[in-house]
Structures are given as structure tokens and as C-alpha cells.
Design a protein around this motif. Structure first.
Motif, PDB file in Angstrom:
ATOM      1  N   PHE A  89      59.897  78.481 -54.143  1.00 43.10           N
ATOM      2  CA  PHE A  89      58.726  77.728 -53.643  1.00 43.10           C
ATOM      3  C   PHE A  89      58.772  77.354 -52.206  1.00 43.10           C
ATOM      4  O   PHE A  89      57.976  76.855 -51.733  1.00 43.10           O
ATOM      5  N   GLY A  90      59.492  78.332 -51.699  1.00 43.31           N
ATOM      6  CA  GLY A  90      59.416  78.202 -50.140  1.00 43.31           C
ATOM      7  C   GLY A  90      59.448  77.023 -49.531  1.00 43.31           C
ATOM      8  O   GLY A  90      60.301  76.198 -49.632  1.00 43.31           O
ATOM      9  N   SER A  91      58.471  76.647 -48.549  1.00 44.07           N
ATOM     10  CA  SER A  91      58.405  75.337 -47.966  1.00 44.07           C
ATOM     11  C   SER A  91      57.619  74.181 -48.713  1.00 44.07           C
ATOM     12  O   SER A  91      57.163  73.335 -48.079  1.00 44.07           O
ATOM     13  N   MET A  92      57.405  74.600 -50.054  1.00 46.01           N
ATOM     14  CA  MET A  92      56.946  73.275 -50.770  1.00 46.01           C
ATOM     15  C   MET A  92      57.840  72.447 -51.103  1.00 46.01           C
ATOM     16  O   MET A  92      58.913  72.726 -51.908  1.00 46.01           O
ATOM     17  N   PRO A  93      57.785  71.095 -51.102  1.00 49.43           N
ATOM     18  CA  PRO A  93      58.551  70.242 -51.426  1.00 49.43           C
ATOM     19  C   PRO A  93      58.412  69.879 -53.156  1.00 49.43           C
ATOM     20  O   PRO A  93      59.351  69.453 -53.807  1.00 49.43           O
ATOM     21  N   LEU A  94      57.334  70.234 -53.629  1.00 50.35           N
ATOM     22  CA  LEU A  94      57.238  70.063 -55.090  1.00 50.35           C
ATOM     23  C   LEU A  94      57.425  68.776 -55.610  1.00 50.35           C
ATOM     24  O   LEU A  94      58.011  68.307 -56.560  1.00 50.35           O
ATOM     25  N   HIS A  95      56.656  67.722 -55.075  1.00 52.49           N
ATOM     26  CA  HIS A  95      56.771  66.365 -55.427  1.00 52.49           C
ATOM     27  C   HIS A  95      56.407  66.018 -56.861  1.00 52.49           C
ATOM     28  O   HIS A  95      56.920  65.141 -57.316  1.00 52.49           O
ATOM     29  N   GLY A  96      55.425  66.908 -57.213  1.00 49.36           N
ATOM     30  CA  GLY A  96      54.727  66.489 -58.523  1.00 49.36           C
ATOM     31  C   GLY A  96      55.492  67.391 -59.615  1.00 49.36           C
ATOM     32  O   GLY A  96      54.885  67.320 -60.745  1.00 49.36           O
ATOM     33  N   ALA A  97      56.673  68.099 -59.323  1.00 51.44           N
ATOM     34  CA  ALA A  97      56.995  68.928 -60.285  1.00 51.44           C
ATOM     35  C   ALA A  97      58.630  68.719 -60.484  1.00 51.44           C
ATOM     36  O   ALA A  97      59.373  69.542 -59.842  1.00 51.44           O
ATOM     37  N   PRO A  98      59.165  67.561 -60.701  1.00 54.49           N
ATOM     38  CA  PRO A  98      60.666  67.205 -60.540  1.00 54.49           C
ATOM     39  C   PRO A  98      61.636  68.066 -61.445  1.00 54.49           C
ATOM     40  O   PRO A  98      62.598  68.277 -61.126  1.00 54.49           O
ATOM     41  N   HIS A  99      60.961  68.635 -62.394  1.00 53.50           N
ATOM     42  CA  HIS A  99      61.834  69.496 -63.359  1.00 53.50           C
ATOM     43  C   HIS A  99      61.367  70.998 -63.231  1.00 53.50           C
ATOM     44  O   HIS A  99      61.508  71.788 -64.299  1.00 53.50           O
TER      45      HIS A  99
END
Length: 403
Positions: free
Chosen positions: A246-256
Motif C-alpha cells: 500500500f505504498g505511502s498510505m499509513p492504513l490507519h483504518g485497516a489495522p489488520h
């Protein structure tokens, strides 16, 4: 001939400049780049251009997203940083290329105006370019009225929103530097003829439109870096794996996200290559190899599918490789790229930014189907590879014209 490339943003805003800078140097130009001070950006630009760091770390900024109320303050700081750093880097240059976040581009273009340097405004996705064929992106905290559906009206609202957010910060710095204020920030940044650095086949600019847009093709540098030894060994140890990153995306809403992606890949009997990215994804299972930065151009043709966030560069690289995609868009222009993948029949647009094992399993069912791979291979034949060369020649031609 000296050219300054100025940007501020994520990896997707910096990586295209590596390709352009390389092509400019091949044509004999001296190249300077202003970019965020992230180590990975400096590493990619090393040996290609003289680099001047500007502003804060882009990766640190992405993991501490400001509330909408502080956007104008962040913009003021970013524009001031542009005047400080870009002014010195632009001295003696024949042409400046401004791209990246809009306030940063506004600052860089103002510096070019102050120094009398020719300038070109470039975007790597068309959703910032007014057109009757698509709607603009809304800024955080400033949604468009749901009852408004006419694209031209939405673009008028977009211009007003940009002026409200960035007009005062920009004009404060311009006035302090002896420049007149601007009353249309978006129009100032786009200039009379903005450049669109996307592929005409994968992302066609539709006419008639409100702007005279020059589409160069996407800016890529043929990457000759070998894949790491452990990646080559993993690829050789079995059938093609599924790449997840997911590259530069921190994925705050998808911890799993990592756990769910691996479950979906396993459900289809595949191994996984998991990219850490800015979300710092990790796994310990034997059927999964966790990797850092790798050459996507070399890797993607050797995987069964690519699951990613939908950045312009990653999406176009996967399209060039002829590999099916599952796009899990997180923000900004990523839903647009997800829809382009789905419309072309080369993969799946995931519904929303939070993947689950079930949703990814369903998406991979379509992406891994033989018909999708055939379609992806067919589309790949039309994706151009010369965008950076085209842009480099156009820049040098512009720089050499009499004023």
C-alpha cells in the motif's frame, strides 16, 4: 541548460521526477530537484540531480494528518519553506517544473515569477484539472453540497474552496517577497497550459474541456536495479505469488490489513509478497515474504496479481506489466485509478478503503480469472514508456525559445 524540478508530496510525487531528471541529463541538461527531506527520496535522486530538501518529512506528515482546521496553517508553513529553499535552487535556472501539493506548487511558481524563470505546472492525475467530464476532489472538512451534481458548478466551488484555504497564506508570502497577490489560486497554479503526466491510453484526457492540457505520457525511468536475492529465491521456489503493498498510505483504518490480505491470498492457493510500506506491514508465515523497496517494473510481470492502494505510479506500472490488479483506494485520486482499472477490465476496484479477508478473497476471484489476465496483457501493449523522454525534450525546447 539548467532545469529545476520542484515538488512536495508522497513517493508518487517524487518518483516521476527521477525519470524526468534522468532523461534531461541524457540530453545534456543540469538538473536540480527540490523535494521533501525523506531519506528514501534522497536515495532515489542520488546521482541523478542536485537535491535541495524542502519542508518536513513527507512520511512523518502522512502519519500525523492534521485536522481540517489547520490546513491553512500547514499551507502557510509549506509556502514559506518553498520561498526559502526554491529561491536559492532556482537561481541561474532556465526553466522550473512545479508539481506536488497545490500550495507547494503555488509557492514554487511564485519563486519562478519573482526570479523571471520560465515555469511549467505539472500534475500526475487529471482530477485537479477542471473539466466538464469529471468532478473535482473535495478538501478535508470542505465537502461539496450533496445536491450539487453539475461538474462545472462543482469546479466553481472548488476554486472558491482553494482560495479560502490557500489564498491568504500564499498572498502573505508573495507580498513579503515583493509580488502582487493573486485572486485565483487554482488558476495561478494551473497556468495557461498545464501538463498532464499520465498515459493517454490508460488515462485519456477528454475534450472538449476547459483547459488547453498537454499530455506527455507517464514519467517512468526503466529501472535496472536487480531484485534482492531473497526475492529471486522466493519467486523461484514456487508459482507466481500475489503482491500486496500500500505504498505511502499509513492504513490507519485497516489495522489488520496484512493478516486479512494473507488470508485472502491463501484462500486462492497462492503465496504472498508483502511490502512493508509506510504502514509498516509485517508477517511471519513461511508462505509470505516481507520486502522493503523493490523494483516494481522487474517484479510485477512475475506475480499473479497486484493488490495495492491505487497510487498513479503503482497503478500504471502494474498496467504496463500486464498483471491483474486489486485496487484498495485510500484517499485523493486513488478511487479514480481504481475505477479506471475496473472500467478497463484489468482488475477490481475494492469497495472502500478498509479491506477484509472476505472482500479481498472475492476481489481476487475476479482478478485471478484467466479472462482478466488476458485483458490486462492486451491493455499493456498500448501503455507508452516514453513519457519522460517526451517531457524532457519539450522542456529543453521551451527553455531555449526566445522570450
Amino acid at each position: 541548460m539548467r532545469v529545476l524540478l520542484s515538488t512536495y508530496g508522497s513517493r508518487g510525487d517524487v518518483e516521476p521526477l527521477v525519470g524526468l531528471a534522468t532523461r534531461l541529463r541524457e540530453l545534456g541538461a543540469e538538473v536540480r530537484v527540490c523535494a521533501p527531506p525523506d531519506e528514501e527520496f534522497a536515495r532515489r535522486l542520488a546521482g541523478v540531480a542536485e537535491v535541495t530538501p524542502v519542508g518536513w518529512s513527507a512520511s512523518a506528515l502522512s502519519t500525523s494528518a492534521p485536522p481540517a482546521s489547520s490546513l491553512s496553517q500547514r499551507a502557510a508553513e509549506l509556502i514559506a519553506a518553498q520561498f526559502d529553499a526554491v529561491t536559492e535552487a532556482a537561481r541561474g535556472c532556465d526553466v522550473l517544473v512545479a508539481t506536488g501539493m497545490l500550495p507547494a506548487a503555488a509557492g514554487a511558481l511564485s519563486v519562478a515569477e519573482k526570479l523571471g524563470v520560465r515555469a511549467v505546472s505539472v500534475t500526475f492525475q487529471q482530477l485537479t484539472l477542471p473539466s466538464p467530464h469529471h468532478a473535482p476532489l473535495a478538501y478535508p472538512g470542505r465537502p461539496f453540497p450533496p445536491e450539487v451534481t453539475d461538474n462545472r458548478t462543482l469546479w466553481d466551488l472548488d476554486a472558491a474552496s482553494i482560495d479560502a484555504l490557500f489564498g491568504e497564506p500564499l498572498n502573505t508570502s508573495r507580498t513579503a517577497n515583493g509580488l502582487h497577490p493573486v485572486d485565483d489560486v487554482r488558476g495561478y497554479v494551473l497556468t495557461d497550459r498545464p501538463w498532464l503526466a499520465t498515459d493517454p491510453t490508460f488515462d485519456p484526457w477528454r475534450t472538449p474541456a476547459d483547459l488547453d492540457v498537454l499530455q506527455t505520457g507517464a514519467w517512468f525511468l526503466p529501472d535496472e536495479r536487480p531484485l534482492p536475492v531473497e526475492v529471486e529465491a522466493f519467486l523461484a521456489a514456487g508459482p507466481p505469488p500475489v503482491y500486496v503493498g500500500f505504498g505511502s498510505m499509513p492504513l490507519h483504518g485497516a489495522p489488520h490489513a496484512a493478516r486479512d490480505a494473507l488470508a485472502a491470498v491463501r484462500a486462492h492457493g497462492h503465496r504472498a509478497l508483502l511490502s512493508r510500506g509506510w504502514a509498516d506491514l509485517t508477517a511471519t508465515e513461511e508462505d509470505c515474504l516481507v520486502v522493503g523497496e523493490v523494483d516494481h517494473q522487474a517484479l510485477f510481470p512475475r506475480v499473479a496479481a497486484v493488490v495495492h492502494h491505487g497510487g498513479a505510479g503503482t497503478t500504471t506500472t502494474a498496467a504496463r506489466a500486464g498483471v491483474p490488479q486489486v485496487v484498495v483506494p485510500q484517499a485523493a485520486d486513488q478511487p479514480y485509478w481504481a475505477n479506471r482499472v475496473a472500467d478497463l477490465g484489468i482488475g477490481v476496484a475494492h469497495d472502500g478503503p478498509v479491506p477484509t479477508a472476505g472482500s479481498l478473497t472475492a476481489a481476487l476471484t475476479t482478478a485471478l480469472a484467466p479472462d482478466t489476465r488476458v485483458r490486462a496483457a492486451a491493455v499493456a501493449t498500448g501503455v507508452r514508456s516514453d513519457g519522460a523522454s517526451v517531457a524532457a525534450r519539450l522542456l529543453l525546447d521551451l527553455a531555449g525559445r526566445p522570450r
